[in-house]
Design a protein around this motif. Structure first.
Motif, PDB file in Angstrom:
ATOM      1  N   ARG A 550       0.838  -1.210   0.000  1.00  0.00           N
ATOM      2  CA  ARG A 550       0.000   0.000   0.000  1.00  0.00           C
ATOM      3  C   ARG A 550       0.871   1.258   0.000  1.00  0.00           C
ATOM      4  O   ARG A 550       0.572   2.241  -0.699  1.00  0.00           O
ATOM      5  N   PHE A 558      -4.405   1.986  -3.828  1.00  0.00           N
ATOM      6  CA  PHE A 558      -4.357   0.606  -3.342  1.00  0.00           C
ATOM      7  C   PHE A 558      -5.708   0.252  -2.737  1.00  0.00           C
ATOM      8  O   PHE A 558      -6.174   0.900  -1.797  1.00  0.00           O
ATOM      9  N   GLU A 560      -7.586  -2.835  -0.986  1.00  0.00           N
ATOM     10  CA  GLU A 560      -7.463  -4.166  -0.413  1.00  0.00           C
ATOM     11  C   GLU A 560      -8.819  -4.861  -0.447  1.00  0.00           C
ATOM     12  O   GLU A 560      -9.816  -4.345   0.068  1.00  0.00           O
TER      13      GLU A 560
END
Length: 634
Positions: A550, A558, A560
């Protein structure tokens, strides 16, 4: 009554002058558990008449309370923690100051247990001499070797080998000589300047403060006599000037000074000065202390330096002598002592803290581990608690430093875990690494923004993480088809596929898993620079590595995606039978079985796959990307 104290002022002044004229010796006691370190220092203080009467009375009562009616337990003078008194061991570092007619002393009584190695390192970091205790009955133990090696590594050059409990081996000269010979052979390559072996009985006081009649064959000094007279040649003022900046002192618009403690050398008003990181030159305008301005200051003094010119300097930088500047680099080699129960893993990101600086850093290579018994260099992929290794380290930005052998203060650092803020290691810098000095970032005319605008999309890394068999690759592949159908430019980095090429040299140990993710994260970063939407499908079991990935990306880039599937469901779906093999012990380091999986704490998307179709989950992700894209302007 107000005038009465003046009667004592001359006596007080004389006492202070006498104390101020004495040299100071800092030393530590170390060795294995139950070798008698605390007892030795307690006996030294007691026989030296350095304990008050009420302390002696309390010591006697405490000894009786613990059932020791036949002798006084002198170790209780130092074992201050209740846990230590109950177990009869030293856990913390106990510091004591005392003074004799000849010298002042600061002694650090350090723990013997291996799990408290960090405490021993703390005590040894400022010591000039180490008293290594060896039990005459048991001889050299692993901790004897470890503490001796650490003392050498931490720059201690003077050793007292105290062969303790000599009374329990009937004061035999042969036992003493055999241990002394063994120890001297062991330390032959460690570079100690002096080694003084002394047979002692800490409990009975033999050769502690005076020579004992029980050892007529020993003709050397008692421990106290040696400590009072040994010349350790403490260095400080004779080294190049080093001033780590702790604070920029600006109480008002008319004053700007740099505060801190002089690490080494001397400085005087008018001396030329260099700012380490920028190379700017200036000179000392004035030196301010708590008691007013002075003309000269030296190592150990806390001062504020006022410079003649405005310079770019702040906490973390260093003022130095122009004729002998420190290294300034972002890559270095260091000896590292690992403290944490979680191993050191190359490729993982940590925080490196020097005297005043703090930067993100990565252990780029573990060159070897040191066997503290044989000093052999052993191949290793990680360091476990209390192990010592030599590492290459890369810092996010350059730091100013010296080699530890040249300057303890500016050559040491600690390693801090980015998540817990725990100190997980300590290091001694060997030298900078120069090989990357000719590598520079080459600016490109076509930027990420231009490539993204051409593709009419906001680049992103969708990082799919979850157990093996959770459905990561299936969902990523389905999403890739949807995005491709809508004209988006994507690429999938799949864990299995990447291991056929880029990462084919890596196994499945924790260290290899960290390197696996590091490489993939760097590739994903390059792909986002090309304006792509990158779908990364990796188990990536460790939070630290996902956090590292990240940190490589731009803000908001980024994403997740936690593919949350219970392990039993993963095992049921598993077409390759990997879970069955892992539970049978046929596959080592299998995530969820013999290797941990750290669940994401705050993923952008949390997908529960039970009773849900991969297409529905992929469409949920697409909806997230559409909302994200609507907020983006190329």
């Amino acid at each position: 009554m107000l005038g009465q104290p003046s009667v004592f002022l001359p006596e007080v002044a004389a006492f202070l002058d006498l104390e101020g004229s004495k040299s100071l010796l800092r030393f530590i006691t170390c060795g294995s558990v139950d070798d008698g370190k605390s007892t030795l220092i307690g006996r030294l203080l007691y026989d030296g008449g350095l304990i008050l009467d009420d302390q002696i009375a309390d010591l006697s009562r405490e000894s009786e309370r613990q059932g020791k009616f036949d002798h006084v337990d002198y170790s209780l003078l130092l074992d201050g923690l209740e846990a230590e008194r109950e177990q009869g061991i030293t856990i913390d570092v106990a510091y004591r100051f005392f003074s004799t007619q000849r010298r002042k002393f600061v002694v650090a009584d350090t723990p013997g247990h291996e799990e408290y190695t960090r405490n021993m390192v703390t005590g040894a970091s400022t010591a000039d001499l180490a008293v290594i205790l060896v039990d005459g009955q048991h001889g050299m133990l692993p901790q004897t070797c470890r503490h001796t090696y650490l003392a050498s590594l931490l720059g201690i050059r003077h050793i007292v080998l105290a062969v303790n409990k000599i009374d329990l081996v009937d004061y035999r000269a042969t036992t003493f000589e055999a241990l002394q010979t063994h120890y001297r052979k062991f330390v032959l390559t460690l570079g100690f300047e002096t080694i003084q072996a002394i047979p002692v009985s800490a409990r009975n006081g033999d050769n502690v403060t005076s020579r004992s009649v029980n050892t007529p064959w020993y003709h050397g000094p008692s421990l106290l006599e040696y400590l009072e007279t040994v010349d350790v040649n403490p260095r400080g003022a004779d080294r190049p000037f080093r001033f780590p900046i702790q604070w920029v002192n600006r109480p008002n618009a008319g004053f700007r000074g740099y505060s801190g403690e002089i690490a080494s050398g001397k400085v005087a008003v008018g001396d030329p000065i260099t700012v380490a990181k920028s190379g700017q030159k200036t000179a000392i305008k004035s030196i301010v202390t708590y008691d007013g301005e002075v003309e000269v200051a030296e190592a150990g003094q806390a001062v504020t330096l006022v410079l003649k010119d405005e310079v770019d300097a702040s906490r973390g930088n260093m003022l130095t002598a122009p004729s002998a500047e420190p290294f300034v680099a972002d890559q270095l080699q260091a000896h590292v002592i690992w403290f944490d129960a979680n191993p050191l893993l190359p490729g993982r990101s940590y925080i490196l803290r020097t005297e005043t600086d703090s930067v993100n850093a990565t252990i780029t290579k573990l060159k070897y581990r040191v066997n503290v018994k044989s000093f052999a260099r052993e191949a290793a992929k990680s360091l476990t608690m209390n192990e010592i290794g030599v590492c290459n380290i890369s810092t996010q930005s350059p730091i100013a430093f010296d080699a530890y052998k040249d300057n303890k203060t500016t050559g040491n650092f600690v390693i801090v875990d980015r998540l817990t803020n725990d100190t997980v290691g300590a290091g001694m810098i060997d030298f900078p690494l120069r090989r990357a000095a000719n590598v520079h970032w080459h600016a490109m005319d076509i930027t990420k923004r231009a490539r993204s605008a051409q593709k009419e999309q906001k680049p992103a890394v969708l990082w799919f993480t979850g157990l093996s068999g959770s459905g990561k690759s299936t969902i990523a592949n389905t999403l890739d088809q949807i995005l491709n159908a809508h004209g988006k430019h994507t690429y999938i980095l799949d864990g299995d596929n990447v291991r056929h090429g880029l990462n084919r040299d890596l196994g499945f140990t924790d260290a290899d898993r960290v390197e696996n993710i590091r490489r993939v994260a760097e590739v994903a970063k390059l792909m986002t620079d090309a304006g792509l939407i990158v779908l990364v499908s990796f188990i990536s079991p460790f939070r630290d590595e996902r956090r590292m990935a990240r940190a490589l990306m731009a803000d908001g880039e980024f994403i997740e995606v936690f593919v949350d599937t219970p392990i039993e469901e993963c095992a049921r779906r598993d077409p390759k039978g990997l879970y069955v093999k892992a539970r049978a012990g046929e596959i080592a380091n299998f995530t969820g079985i013999s290797s941990p999986y750290e669940v994401p704490e705050k993923p952008e998307l949390h997908l529960s796959t039970l009773e849900r179709d991969p297409m529905d989950l992929a469409l949920e992700i697409e909806d997230f990307l559409i909302r994200r894209q609507s907020k983006w302007a190329p």
